[in-house]
Design a protein around this motif. Sequence first.
Motif, PDB file in Angstrom:
ATOM      1  N   CYS A  11       0.900  -1.033  -0.009  1.00 18.10           N
ATOM      2  CA  CYS A  11      -0.090  -0.156  -0.034  1.00 18.10           C
ATOM      3  C   CYS A  11       0.690   1.154   0.126  1.00 18.10           C
ATOM      4  CB  CYS A  11      -0.939  -0.168   1.100  1.00 18.10           C
ATOM      5  SG  CYS A  11      -0.101   0.159   2.844  1.00 18.10           S
ATOM      6  N   ILE A  67     -10.198   1.379   7.320  1.00 17.05           N
ATOM      7  CA  ILE A  67      -9.312   0.545   6.684  1.00 17.05           C
ATOM      8  C   ILE A  67      -8.343   0.119   7.743  1.00 17.05           C
ATOM      9  CG2 ILE A  67      -7.116   1.203   5.597  1.00 17.05           C
ATOM     10  CD1 ILE A  67      -8.234   2.984   3.754  1.00 17.05           C
ATOM     11  N   ALA A 109      -4.925  -2.591   3.878  1.00 17.18           N
ATOM     12  CA  ALA A 109      -3.659  -2.130   3.358  1.00 17.18           C
ATOM     13  C   ALA A 109      -2.444  -2.651   4.195  1.00 17.18           C
ATOM     14  CB  ALA A 109      -3.781  -0.546   3.431  1.00 17.18           C
ATOM     15  N   PHE A 159      -5.518   5.654  -1.435  1.00 14.18           N
ATOM     16  CA  PHE A 159      -6.661   6.278  -0.733  1.00 14.18           C
ATOM     17  C   PHE A 159      -7.377   7.568  -1.096  1.00 14.18           C
ATOM     18  CE2 PHE A 159      -4.457   4.619   3.500  1.00 14.18           C
ATOM     19  CZ  PHE A 159      -4.610   3.321   2.972  1.00 14.18           C
ATOM     20  N   TYR A 217     -11.374  -2.977   3.788  1.00 16.14           N
ATOM     21  CA  TYR A 217     -10.213  -2.569   2.963  1.00 16.14           C
ATOM     22  C   TYR A 217      -9.150  -2.853   3.840  1.00 16.14           C
ATOM     23  CZ  TYR A 217      -7.288   0.375  -0.472  1.00 16.14           C
ATOM     24  OH  TYR A 217      -6.477   0.545  -1.223  1.00 16.14           O
ATOM     25  N   ALA A 263      -4.921   8.057   6.031  1.00 20.76           N
ATOM     26  CA  ALA A 263      -6.386   7.518   6.070  1.00 20.76           C
ATOM     27  C   ALA A 263      -6.853   8.208   7.304  1.00 20.76           C
ATOM     28  CB  ALA A 263      -6.237   6.308   6.681  1.00 20.76           C
TER      29      ALA A 263
END
Length: 218
Positions: free
Chosen positions: A60, A101, A78, A66, A76, A93
């Motif tokens: 990620c 997330i 990451a 994002f 989700y 985030a």
Amino acid sequence: MNHWRRARLTAMVYDFGITHEPIGRLGGRVLWGTDMRRFYRDLDRLHKAADGERILDVPCGGGTAFRRLKPGAGGYVALDLSPLMLRMAKERARRRGLHGIRLLQADVTGLPFGDGEFDRCLSYFGLHCFADPATALAEMARVLRPAGRLRGNAIVRGSGLRQDTWIRVMRRIGAFATVGTTGDLSRWLEEAGFDRVELDHDGAVAYFSACRAPTGPA
């Protein structure tokens, strides 16, 4: 991959360039002979992910993907090997209100998930950093449900002298590991258990899309 686990400067320079689209587009043209608009438009389509879809983003990085996710996005995950990248992703985030997330530090060649846990896997600008991209792709296939989709891109060899020179430089400093050709990438995908493979390249950046075959790897 160990380079990315400990390298602060490389991680920070990469994250700054890739998350600022004008700089990313300039770098893509100069280094890799590619139009990076395709990459950013790919990311922009992520907001259309179906509600309840389980997505794995690996690696990620600092959370580049994002940029268009909805604050309520759930399911989700990451994942990255670099603690610094994960800290940047966590902050990105937080700023975007993406509280659903899940962020994890792990090695892509041994993903900490069961078989078939995800509907979609994203892997942008990561395969060329892995010592064993074939195993990484096999792990991505394993954690996808049958017919689950993989989408991403990678730097590849063979698009031109300038691009191949930059690849050698990046390998020398440890930022890149195993960099294949488009032919290698196609073979790795098929051997990992993917079908309906779509693969093309613009300069030294290859874009790929594939589905996990119902029966998995042969």
